[in-house]
Design a protein around this motif. Structure first.
Motif, PDB file in Angstrom:
ATOM      1  N   VAL A   1     -47.270  42.761 -18.665  1.00 18.10           N
ATOM      2  CA  VAL A   1     -48.582  42.713 -18.017  1.00 18.10           C
ATOM      3  C   VAL A   1     -49.230  44.096 -18.059  1.00 18.10           C
ATOM      4  O   VAL A   1     -50.435  44.219 -18.322  1.00 18.10           O
ATOM      5  CB  VAL A   1     -48.460  42.223 -16.563  1.00 18.10           C
ATOM      6  N   GLN A   2     -48.440  45.133 -17.829  1.00 17.46           N
ATOM      7  CA  GLN A   2     -48.973  46.491 -17.910  1.00 17.46           C
ATOM      8  C   GLN A   2     -49.506  46.780 -19.313  1.00 17.46           C
ATOM      9  O   GLN A   2     -50.552  47.420 -19.471  1.00 17.46           O
ATOM     10  CB  GLN A   2     -47.889  47.506 -17.551  1.00 17.46           C
ATOM     11  N   ASP A   3     -48.802  46.298 -20.324  1.00 21.93           N
ATOM     12  CA  ASP A   3     -49.259  46.498 -21.711  1.00 21.93           C
ATOM     13  C   ASP A   3     -50.585  45.776 -21.950  1.00 21.93           C
ATOM     14  O   ASP A   3     -51.477  46.307 -22.623  1.00 21.93           O
ATOM     15  CB  ASP A   3     -48.205  45.988 -22.701  1.00 21.93           C
ATOM     16  N   ALA A   4     -50.719  44.555 -21.417  1.00 18.20           N
ATOM     17  CA  ALA A   4     -51.961  43.799 -21.582  1.00 18.20           C
ATOM     18  C   ALA A   4     -53.118  44.485 -20.849  1.00 18.20           C
ATOM     19  O   ALA A   4     -54.249  44.532 -21.356  1.00 18.20           O
ATOM     20  CB  ALA A   4     -51.778  42.370 -21.066  1.00 18.20           C
ATOM     21  N   VAL A   5     -52.837  45.022 -19.680  1.00 17.70           N
ATOM     22  CA  VAL A   5     -53.855  45.774 -18.930  1.00 17.70           C
ATOM     23  C   VAL A   5     -54.311  46.976 -19.735  1.00 17.70           C
ATOM     24  O   VAL A   5     -55.519  47.239 -19.885  1.00 17.70           O
ATOM     25  CB  VAL A   5     -53.300  46.223 -17.560  1.00 17.70           C
ATOM     26  N   ASP A   6     -53.354  47.715 -20.270  1.00 16.90           N
ATOM     27  CA  ASP A   6     -53.681  48.902 -21.054  1.00 16.90           C
ATOM     28  C   ASP A   6     -54.510  48.536 -22.281  1.00 16.90           C
ATOM     29  O   ASP A   6     -55.471  49.235 -22.636  1.00 16.90           O
ATOM     30  CB  ASP A   6     -52.384  49.609 -21.481  1.00 16.90           C
ATOM     31  N   TYR A   7     -54.168  47.424 -22.921  1.00 24.25           N
ATOM     32  CA  TYR A   7     -54.907  46.979 -24.108  1.00 24.25           C
ATOM     33  C   TYR A   7     -56.358  46.653 -23.756  1.00 24.25           C
ATOM     34  O   TYR A   7     -57.296  47.084 -24.442  1.00 24.25           O
ATOM     35  CB  TYR A   7     -54.223  45.743 -24.699  1.00 24.25           C
TER      36      TYR A   7
END
Length: 313
Positions: A129-135
Motif C-alpha cells: 500500500v505504501q508503494d501504491a501511495v508513493d506511485y
C-alpha cells in the motif's frame, strides 16, 4: 416503468438543486460510511461493498470538479480500522492498491491536473500500500488545479498530538520560542503539504458524528456538516447537491451572525473594536434582514466614536 419514472424524477430534482446553488465550497471532506452494511443488505461480502463504494468515490470526484470544488478529502481507512478481521483488511488493502494505481494512470486525472496525496500514519500500512501511495503521489506531484487527499491510517487526535510533540521538541531544543508559536506553526507539522480549511463534511449511512476527522481544519473553520441516510455506495448526485445546499445555508447563517455581533459592537467605545465592527458590518450588511440593516448615517456614528470630529447638526 417505475424505474424509468424514478430516474426522471431524480434527474429533475438534480436540475432543481443545481439551479438553486450560488457557489461551491473550496474543500469538502467525506466520511465514506456504510460500505459493509450495504454489502450485508445485498448478501455480499464486505469487500464487494467497498468496491461499490469506490465507484461512488469516482463519481463524487467528478461532481466536485463540475461545481468548482478545489480540494476533496476522503476518510478511507482510520487507525481504528486496524482492529478489523485480517481477511477484511487484506481485501481492502488490495482494493486501495488497485485504485491508487488506477487513479494515478487515469487520463481524467492528468487532464484535470489532480494532485493525489495521502495523509495519515502511512508507515503503519503494508508495504504494497505504501508503494501504491508513493506511485500515485509521484505521478501527480506537479499538479495543483485539484487536490485529492486520501486519509489512510488516519486519526485526527494522533495528528494533533504529533504536531504538539514536534513543537515541544523544538522549544526544548531552543529552536523555537514559545511566543513564536502560531497557527502556521501547528499546520506545518500536521501534514507534509498544506491542507485547506474544510468547508463541508459529508457523512452518509445515518451516523451523525464526525469521528475525529480533520479536527483542526474542520472544527477550527466551523465547517458545515451534512448527514444523510443512504449507504456510501447508494450516495447520489442529489445527495451531494443537498450537501452543498447545507453548506450555503450554513455560510449565510455565519455571515448573518457575524454582522449582528459587529452591529452590536458599534455601541462600544474601543477604537479597535469599532474599526473591526464597522468593517464586518459593511462586508456582511446584505446578509441581514432589511429591517436590521444599518444606514450609512448609523455607520457614521461609529466613525464619530473612534475619535473623529462629530458631524455638526
Amino acid at each position: 416503468m417505475k424505474r424509468w419514472l424514478r430516474q426522471r424524477v431524480d434527474a429533475a430534482y438534480e436540475r432543481l438543486l443545481t439551479r438553486e446553488l450560488s457557489g461551491a465550497p473550496t474543500h469538502i471532506a467525506v466520511i465514506q460510511d456504510g460500505n459493509r452494511r450495504y454489502a450485508r443488505q445485498n448478501g455480499d461480502e464486505p469487500h464487494e461493498g467497498h468496491r461499490a463504494g469506490a465507484e461512488t468515490t469516482e463519481q463524487v470526484l467528478e461532481w466536485c470538479q463540475e461545481i468548482g470544488v478545489e480540494e476533496l478529502t476522503l476518510y478511507t481507512f482510520s487507525t481504528e480500522n486496524f482492529d478489523r478481521p485480517a481477511e477484511q483488511k487484506e481485501a481492502l488493502f488490495d482494493l486501495l492498491c488497485e485504485k491508487l494505481r488506477e487513479f494515478a494512470d487515469a487520463d481524467r486525472v492528468h487532464e484535470n491536473e489532480v494532485s493525489i496525496r495521502a495523509i495519515g500514519e502511512i508507515e503503519m500500512l503494508p508495504e504494497r500500500v505504501q508503494d501504491a501511495v508513493d506511485y500515485a503521489e509521484r505521478r501527480t506531484r506537479d499538479y495543483d488545479r485539484f487536490v485529492l487527499n486520501i486519509a489512510l491510517a488516519y486519526g485526527g487526535r494522533s495528528r494533533l498530538l504529533e504536531a504538539a510533540r514536534g513543537v515541544a521538541r523544538d522549544v526544548d531544543a531552543g529552536e523555537l520560542e514559545p511566543n513564536e508559536i502560531d497557527v502556521e506553526t501547528i499546520e506545518r507539522r500536521l501534514y507534509d503539504r498544506p491542507v485547506r480549511d474544510v468547508d463541508l463534511i459529508i457523512r452518509p449511512a445515518g451516523e451523525e458524528r464526525t469521528s475525529n476527522f480533520l479536527p483542526w481544519h474542520a472544527n477550527g473553520n466551523e465547517a458545515a456538516v451534512f448527514f444523510c441516510t443512504p449507504y456510501w455506495p447508494e450516495f447520489s448526485k442529489a445527495d451531494f447537491l443537498r450537501g452543498i445546499r447545507t453548506y450555503e445555508h450554513r455560510k449565510e447563517s455565519w455571515r448573518r451572525t457575524r454582522a449582528r455581533r459587529a452591529l452590536a459592537l458599534l455601541g462600544a467605545v474601543s477604537e479597535a473594536e469599532l474599526t473591526e465592527a464597522r468593517s464586518i458590518v459593511e462586508r456582511f450588511r446584505d446578509s441581514l434582514p432589511t429591517s436590521e440593516r444599518p444606514t450609512d448615517d448609523e455607520l457614521a456614528v461609529g466613525e464619530d466614536l473612534e475619535g473623529n470630529e462629530p458631524v455638526a447638526d
